[in-house]
Design an enzyme around this catalytic site. Structure first.
Site, PDB file in Angstrom:
ATOM      1  CB  CYS A   2      -0.799   0.043   1.014  1.00  0.00           C
ATOM      2  SG  CYS A   2      -1.753  -1.589   1.447  1.00  0.00           S
ATOM      3  NE  ARG A  27       5.217   1.048  -2.181  1.00  0.00           N
ATOM      4  CZ  ARG A  27       6.512   0.958  -1.537  1.00  0.00           C
ATOM      5  NH1 ARG A  27       7.524   1.540  -2.428  1.00  0.00           N
ATOM      6  NH2 ARG A  27       6.528  -0.146  -0.770  1.00  0.00           N
ATOM      7  CD1 TRP A  72      -2.413  -5.055  -4.022  1.00  0.00           C
ATOM      8  CD2 TRP A  72      -1.633  -6.143  -2.354  1.00  0.00           C
ATOM      9  NE1 TRP A  72      -2.097  -6.435  -4.492  1.00  0.00           N
ATOM     10  CE2 TRP A  72      -1.826  -6.863  -3.267  1.00  0.00           C
ATOM     11  CE3 TRP A  72      -1.333  -6.536  -0.904  1.00  0.00           C
ATOM     12  CZ2 TRP A  72      -1.303  -8.350  -3.102  1.00  0.00           C
ATOM     13  CZ3 TRP A  72      -1.100  -7.918  -0.880  1.00  0.00           C
ATOM     14  CH2 TRP A  72      -0.847  -8.634  -2.101  1.00  0.00           C
ATOM     15  CG  ASN A  98       1.484   1.317   3.695  1.00  0.00           C
ATOM     16  OD1 ASN A  98       0.131   1.253   3.452  1.00  0.00           O
ATOM     17  ND2 ASN A  98       2.615   1.930   2.944  1.00  0.00           N
ATOM     18  N   GLY A  99       0.962  -2.519   6.334  1.00  0.00           N
ATOM     19  CA  GLY A  99       1.415  -3.566   7.207  1.00  0.00           C
ATOM     20  C   GLY A  99       0.128  -4.222   7.804  1.00  0.00           C
ATOM     21  CD  GLU A 481      13.354 -12.867 -13.782  1.00  0.00           C
ATOM     22  OE1 GLU A 481      13.091 -13.468 -13.020  1.00  0.00           O
ATOM     23  OE2 GLU A 481      12.849 -11.779 -14.088  1.00  0.00           O
ATOM     24  CE  LYS A 485       9.681 -10.566 -14.574  1.00  0.00           C
ATOM     25  NZ  LYS A 485      10.470 -10.665 -13.624  1.00  0.00           N
ATOM     26  CD  GLU A 488       6.516 -11.300 -12.321  1.00  0.00           C
ATOM     27  OE1 GLU A 488       6.127 -11.197 -11.303  1.00  0.00           O
ATOM     28  OE2 GLU A 488       7.716 -11.152 -12.693  1.00  0.00           O
ATOM     29  CG  HIS A 504      15.679 -37.601 -13.793  1.00  0.00           C
ATOM     30  ND1 HIS A 504      16.200 -38.629 -13.895  1.00  0.00           N
ATOM     31  CD2 HIS A 504      16.808 -36.527 -14.361  1.00  0.00           C
ATOM     32  CE1 HIS A 504      17.386 -38.717 -14.294  1.00  0.00           C
ATOM     33  NE2 HIS A 504      17.628 -37.651 -14.616  1.00  0.00           N
ATOM     34  CE  LYS A 601       9.089  -2.640  -8.826  1.00  0.00           C
ATOM     35  NZ  LYS A 601       9.477  -3.986  -9.566  1.00  0.00           N
TER      36      LYS A 601
HETATM   37  C1  F6R Z   1       9.281 -10.153 -10.048  1.00  0.00           C
HETATM   38  C2  F6R Z   1       9.197  -9.418  -9.111  1.00  0.00           C
HETATM   39  C3  F6R Z   1       9.398  -9.793  -7.615  1.00  0.00           C
HETATM   40  C4  F6R Z   1      10.675  -9.442  -6.907  1.00  0.00           C
HETATM   41  C5  F6R Z   1      10.546  -9.942  -5.637  1.00  0.00           C
HETATM   42  C6  F6R Z   1      11.756  -9.008  -4.572  1.00  0.00           C
HETATM   43  O1  F6R Z   1       9.139  -9.747 -11.305  1.00  0.00           O
HETATM   44  O2  F6R Z   1       9.478  -8.570  -9.058  1.00  0.00           O
HETATM   45  O3  F6R Z   1       9.553 -11.476  -7.534  1.00  0.00           O
HETATM   46  O4  F6R Z   1      11.694  -9.500  -7.497  1.00  0.00           O
HETATM   47  O5  F6R Z   1       9.336  -9.462  -5.027  1.00  0.00           O
HETATM   48  O6  F6R Z   1      11.479  -7.657  -4.689  1.00  0.00           O
HETATM   49  P1  F6R Z   1      12.650  -6.679  -4.289  1.00  0.00           P
HETATM   50  O7  F6R Z   1      13.656  -7.205  -5.321  1.00  0.00           O
HETATM   51  O8  F6R Z   1      12.180  -5.595  -4.075  1.00  0.00           O
HETATM   52  O9  F6R Z   1      13.055  -7.176  -2.794  1.00  0.00           O
END
Ligand code: F6R
Length: 606
Positions: A2, A27, A72, A98-99, A481, A485, A488, A504, A601
């Site tokens: 949030c 966020r 959020w 937030n939290g 990765e 990508k 998500e 396997h 985010k």
């Molecule tokens: C995927 C993504 C998340 C972050 C993860 C860690 O695209 O963005 O998997 O990599 O939440 O976030 P940070 O790097 O901010 O600790």
């Protein structure tokens, strides 16, 4: 997750709060609200986006003090009533939070018994009622907030205002970021500098357990035990341009396209051609200390963890120090054995991911030496670590990480070069890596220039319900990765496996309906990888190969060719077409590319 914004000063608060909330929307974004104070509190909150809130705020909504929030949902569905701010029943206290308040149920029961009437299902509302009860018996709002928080178990970043003290906002942090912004006869506070950069570059980060009072003419900070703290403002070099799409259709595309530049920034001033070493002054490690480490353990979450896997590989290859990566979210809960001769490296774009922060704190508590590879200067993880490397990639706005992922891998290449040259990496190999690093920005530009071909392939494959991603050794974290990508942002199910593990088990999934993206660098494992492609094709599987050389036409349906660098550095480049592929797949499927469902985010809660 949030977002919080607060303002105290001579100007009208509402437009400033709305502007700040807009910048924080990335966020968390299911509802938004704000309160301004002007002979009483004026509240507006709505389910939906900040634009919906802006539409609900009347033109005459005056007040030069206010707090705002984007939510959020964690406790209670997204709705107008569950949106923040929450007010006390007498309309005197307003709170944004937030939290997560862990003892919210217990507090709610006690407050209800004491006559409080709860309007929302949120855990956050307990704070408004709690502070309202404390404020009657205390001389100042700060004291009321401080005492109320003593009864709270959980994590919070909060901003509080009191209708009867219209010149100040009190903020507090415990596990969820709060940063103050210092203006000219005005003060701001927010959960993220993104909300502040339009107004000021001078910021002060609060520590966990710290509170602050902001007034138009300044601020003071203190601990939960009422001890004053001294804070040095920091100057941030991010500006509003970083938070605009800059003419791109999405932030994600902008951030992918920025990578030639962001990688150059991660490298800038850090390559030494005289000794073929990396200059990493922020590590705060002497060569003697560096040599004493026998192992490197890397922790991070999600994409950060996958970039850590690339990092572990680089450190083992270049420095011959055993290294491995683990999700920080798992590490922190398994009572890890912390060894004095292991160097721990925590990775985080935001520097605020709660699981990673908690893992760093656990490591420090056990005496571990922790370095950080972090993008956000002054963030909580950066402050907790004994030293580290800043990425200088600029803020990442799109929820899915791209440029920070790539820059983290580059930072690991520098770290591995540094460790390698302190150990046994020869000057010739040092030079080879330095030269390779320098070639990266230009090669990334070449990959991006080939975006149309990748976009066409994304359209071709996007309608499959599931895709497999495979890679061997250097290629495996790249495959992981790539799958992350795709899933998500496009919501296409994607599974990543080491190519060597296919037979396997997961080979059973292969068939015409499940195509495979295969990461196939031109390295010593090329033949093994080509054999795997043959096995997939023999089961009727379609193959999209990402690599350096056209394979035999029988082995792949489609190919994305990537410029070749040094074998150790190739994973950095091989990941980029997979970002572009995921982006275009999401666009074709009409997804909300920058704000994928269910995600935020920066995950500042457990
Ligand atoms: C995927 C993504 C998340 C972050 C993860 C860690 O695209 O963005 O998997 O990599 O939440 O976030 P940070 O790097 O901010 O600790």
């Amino acid at each position: 997750m949030c977002g919080i914004v607060a303002y105290v000063g001579p100007r009208d608060a509402a437009p400033i709060l709305l502007e700040g909330l807009q910048r924080l929307e990335y966020r968390g974004y299911d509802s938004a609200g704000l309160v301004v104070s002007n002979k009483g509190l004026k509240l507006r909150k709505v389910k939906g986006r900040v634009a919906d809130l802006a539409a609900a705020v009347p033109a005459r909504f005056k007040g030069s003090l206010g707090i705002g929030h984007t939510r959020w949902a964690t406790h209670g569905e997204p709705s107008d009533v569950n949106a923040h701010p929450h007010l006390s029943n007498d309309q005197r206290i307003a709170v944004v939070h937030n939290g997560i308040i862990e003892n919210a149920d217990e507090l709610r029961a006690k407050l209800t018994a004491d006559g409080a009437e709860f309007l929302s299902e949120t855990d956050s509302e307990v704070l408004a009622h709690l502070i309202a009860r404390t404020v009657a018996d205390t001389a100042t709002l700060e004291e009321a907030v401080r005492l109320a928080l003593k009864r709270v178990v959980g994590t919070y970043g909060i901003a509080v205002l009191d209708a009867e003290r219209p010149g100040e906002v009190v903020v507090a942090r415990n596990g969820s970021p709060i940063v103050l912004g210092i203006g000219e006869k005005e003060m701001f506070a927010a959960s993220d500098v993104a909300a502040l950069v339009r107004y000021t570059r001078q910021v002060v980060h609060l520590e966990d357990g710290e509170l602050a009072v902001i007034k138009a003419d300044g601020f003071h900070t203190f601990t939960s035990d009422a001890r004053e703290t001294a804070k040095e403002p920091l100057v941030v070099d991010w500006d509003t341009g970083h938070y605009d799409t800059g003419g791109y259709a999405h932030y994600l595309l902008k951030e992918i396209s920025e990578q030639p530049d962001t990688v150059a920034r991660t490298l800038r001033g850090r390559i030494d051609d005289r000794f073929h070493i990396a200059h990493l002054g922020g590590l705060n490690l002497t060569p003697h200390e560096t040599r004493a480490f026998r192992r490197v353990k890397i922790i991070g979450c999600g994409s950060a963890y996958y970039s850590g896997q690339i990092g572990a590989q680089l450190i083992e290859e270049l420095a011959r120090i055993p290294a491995d990566a683990e999700p920080a979210s798992e590490f922190r809960y398994r009572n890890p054995v912390v060894e004095h001769d292991t160097l721990y490296v925590a990775i985080s774009q935001s520097g605020e991911t709660y699981d990673t922060l908690a893992a760093v704190q656990e490591l420090k508590r056990k005496g571990g030496r922790v370095l950080g590879i972090v993008n956000t200067v002054g963030s909580a993880i950066a402050r907790e670590c004994a030293g580290g490397i800043y990425l200088h990639a600029g803020p990442e706005v799109s929820v899915a990480s791209t440029k920070a992922f790539t820059s983290t891998a580059v930072a690991f290449a520098l770290l591995a070069l540094h460790f390698g040259r302190v150990h046994d990496l020869s000057p010739a190999d040092g030079r080879r890596i330095c030269d390779g690093l320098r070639r990266l920005p230009g090669q990334i530009e070449e990959i991006i220039a080939g975006g149309d071909h990748i976009a066409a392939l994304a359209s071709k494959y996007a309608d499959h319900p599931s895709m497999m991603f495979v890679g061997r050794v250097r290629g495996y974290p790249v495959a992981r990765e790539g799958a992350q990508k795709l899933k998500e942002i496009s919501y296409v199910h994607a599974e990543a496996y080491p190519a060597s593990e296919l037979k396997h088990g997961p080979l059973a999934l292969i068939g015409p309906e499940t195509p495979t993206v295969a990461v196939v660098p031109d390295d010593e494992l090329l033949d093994k990888n080509l054999t795997t492609l043959g096995e997939i094709r023999a089961r009727g599987g379609r193959v999209l190969m990402v690599g350096h050389r056209e394979p035999d036409a029988k082995l792949a349906d489609d190919v994305i060719l990537v410029p070749k660098n040094e074998p150790e550095l190739d994973p950095i480049l091989l990941g980029i077409p997979l970002q572009i592929f995921a982006y275009h797949a999401a666009v074709v499927l009409d997804r909300d590319v920058d704000r994928p469902r269910n995600l935020a985010k920066s995950v500042t809660v457990e």
